[in-house]
Design a protein around this motif. Structure first.
Motif, mmCIF file in Angstrom:
data_model
loop_
_atom_site.group_PDB
_atom_site.id
_atom_site.type_symbol
_atom_site.label_atom_id
_atom_site.label_comp_id
_atom_site.label_asym_id
_atom_site.label_seq_id
_atom_site.Cartn_x
_atom_site.Cartn_y
_atom_site.Cartn_z
ATOM 1 N N PRO A 135 39.933 42.752 43.466
ATOM 2 C CA PRO A 135 38.966 42.508 42.392
ATOM 3 C C PRO A 135 39.075 41.093 41.857
ATOM 4 N N ASP A 136 37.962 40.519 41.486
ATOM 5 C CA ASP A 136 37.933 39.186 40.904
ATOM 6 C C ASP A 136 38.235 39.300 39.410
ATOM 7 N N PHE A 137 39.531 39.488 39.110
ATOM 8 C CA PHE A 137 39.929 39.721 37.724
ATOM 9 C C PHE A 137 41.420 39.443 37.595
ATOM 10 N N SER A 138 41.838 38.932 36.453
ATOM 11 C CA SER A 138 43.253 38.677 36.197
ATOM 12 C C SER A 138 43.982 39.994 35.947
ATOM 13 N N MET A 139 44.941 40.313 36.806
ATOM 14 C CA MET A 139 45.698 41.545 36.624
ATOM 15 C C MET A 139 46.621 41.459 35.415
ATOM 16 N N ASP A 140 46.984 40.265 34.989
ATOM 17 C CA ASP A 140 47.744 40.124 33.751
ATOM 18 C C ASP A 140 46.923 40.597 32.552
#
Length: 492
Positions: free
Chosen positions: A317-322
């Protein structure tokens, strides 16, 4: 058709195979009166007496005499042509976080009452109405916090495949009771990954339904609690689907529950999966620390999905996992502080909370309204990021855990694959994605490591696509049959 159960063999518990039946065949055997409810209850009670001392999965057990009398009443009802439902005469034990009239809800804590509850949780009332007989509770961590099932009231639940290892959690008691044939099918609940992690650790099936699929409660509030959900666990996907059909459905006390007719889950799960696109999330592109053999087992299982006709591709996914993790921490702190804050405020009772529970409350007390709101925005953005993935894929796959079951004496691992864990639940970060997004996710068995310990894979579906998730899980089960191929020692 259910297998024949000759009455001549039922007097000898060592010779009968009642407890080996999955839930649906057992239901049919009872309905057709191939076996009596008393015989079923006696077989289960005898089996629990033999197995439970080893595993410590079922707690707060009721007296056998009372249970046999209830089984006799179920037999009288059948003799009069009254069949309450598919769970008629079926022994059940409720996870010890949910209310069940006649049994105490201890939640693994010395701070809870030993008095029996007088009302059922909503899903428990539906199981009761379907004819089940409640024999006790299944063990859980203190207040359900953590994926290791131990507490100071009942002790530790041990893994079905190795009693030196942990059972996962917080539905660890449920998972072990199912794997060791002490229950035919059973409930669990899932805030972080508590229906999926213990299923993976004990080679069974555990499903977290869509947010709102199963009415949650009764609780004092009906809008705020948006992480936890109850759901089904079992040794077969069909059993899990059938139990979901009983648990699910709109209830006016829970205005956010899904109104779809739950009987759809009791129908056929067969489906042609040729050409269906499936995204493999793996370790989120290297973000998550993973034991090497977890990835080996799960990656090897991808060929099974391909054999079903699925087109499997790696994706991230194009998303910060933090951002996902931080949103999770805020939501968890906030909700736990709300539920346990009163206990924490009393120094005497605070001392009886385990350190992890105190840490959660303290984190919640430090939060501002603005921080909770921002975490909510991050959660919404994460849902939209996954929805973007579902424009290409119908399903996403993700391991059910980042490591195999660890020593039962360890409360939580402080390191995974050489990376230090900064919280008591960081080692289970892999399960929070579907939870925060409110998506349906099921853990199915996918194999064992060299030490003989099981692992599972999460099948994640689009919003409210619970039936589709069950269909892929069912097809995978028909191909692989891990539960039947590798039962715990002595359970085959």
């Amino acid at each position: 058709m259910p297998p024949e159960l000759p009455r001549s063999s039922l007097s000898d518990p060592a010779a009968n195979d009642i407890v080996s039946l999955d839930a649906i065949p057992l239901s049919e055997a009872i309905r057709k009166r191939d076996v009596s409810c008393r015989e079923v209850m006696q077989a289960y009670l005898d089996h629990i007496d033999r197995q439970n001392p080893r595993f410590n999965a079922i707690v707060s057990r009721r007296e056998p005499e009372a249970l046999l009398l209830e089984a006799d009443e179920r037999d009288r009802q059948l003799a009069q042509g009254q069949w309450l439902g598919w769970m008629h005469g079926m022994p059940q034990a409720v996870k010890d976080l949910s209310q069940c009239a006649g049994l105490p809800t201890r939640k693994g804590s010395s701070l809870t009452s030993v008095r029996p509850d007088t009302v059922d949780s909503i899903f428990v009332s539906r199981v009761r109405a379907s004819g089940a007989v409640f024999i006790g509770k299944t063990n859980t961590p203190e207040f359900g916090l953590g994926s290791q099932t131990y507490n100071s009231v009942f002790g530790t639940t041990l893994n079905a495949y190795d009693t030196t290892r942990n059972a996962g959690g917080s539905s660890g008691g449920t998972a072990v009771a199912l794997a060791t044939r002490m229950l035919p099918v059973a409930d669990g609940s899932d805030m972080m990954g508590s229906l999926r992690n213990p299923a993976a650790y004990n080679n069974i099936v555990g499903m977290r339904p869509s947010r709102g699929r199963v009415p949650y409660g009764p609780t004092p509030e009906v809008f705020v609690q948006q992480l936890s959900t109850e759901g089904p666990m079992g040794r077969s996907v069909e059993d899990v689907a059938r139990l979901l059909s009983t648990q699910a459905g709109f209830d006016p006390r829970c205005p956010l529950t899904i109104a779809e007719d739950p009987s759809v889950f009791a129908g056929s799960l067969e489906r042609d999966l040729k050409g269906v696109r499936v995204g493999w999330l793996g370790d989120y592109g290297g973000y998550l620390p993973m034991e090497a053999d977890v990835m080996q087992v799960c990656e090897a299982s991808l060929k099974d999905f391909a054999a079903l006709g699925c087109e499997v591709e790696a994706c991230v996914p194009d998303f910060s996992m933090d951002r996902v993790w931080n949103s999770w921490l805020v939501h968890r702190h906030w909700l736990v502080a709300g539920s346990l804050g009163e206990l924490y405020a009393d120094p005497r009772r605070r001392a009886q909370l385990k350190p992890e529970a105190q840490w959660e409350v303290e984190g919640g007390l430090k939060l501002s309204a603005a921080e909770v709101y921002r975490a909510s925005l991050d959660r919404s953005d994460w849902y939209r990021a996954l929805s973007k993935q579902f424009e290409r894929y119908e399903y996403l796959l993700l391991p059910s855990a980042q490591m195999f079951p660890f020593e039962a004496s360890t409360h939580w691992p402080d390191e995974v694959a050489g990376r230090k864990m900064d919280t008591y639940h960081r080692w289970m970060e892999i399960v929070i994605g579907p939870s925060l997004a409110g998506l349906p996710a099921i853990s199915v068995p996918v194999g064992f490591n060299a030490q003989g310990m099981p692992m599972g894979m999460q099948i994640i579906g689009r919003a409210q696509a619970d039936l589709a998730v069950l269909q892929l899980a069912y097809a995978h089960e028909q191909l692989t049959q891990w539960v039947k191929r590798r039962p715990p020692s002595g359970m085959g």
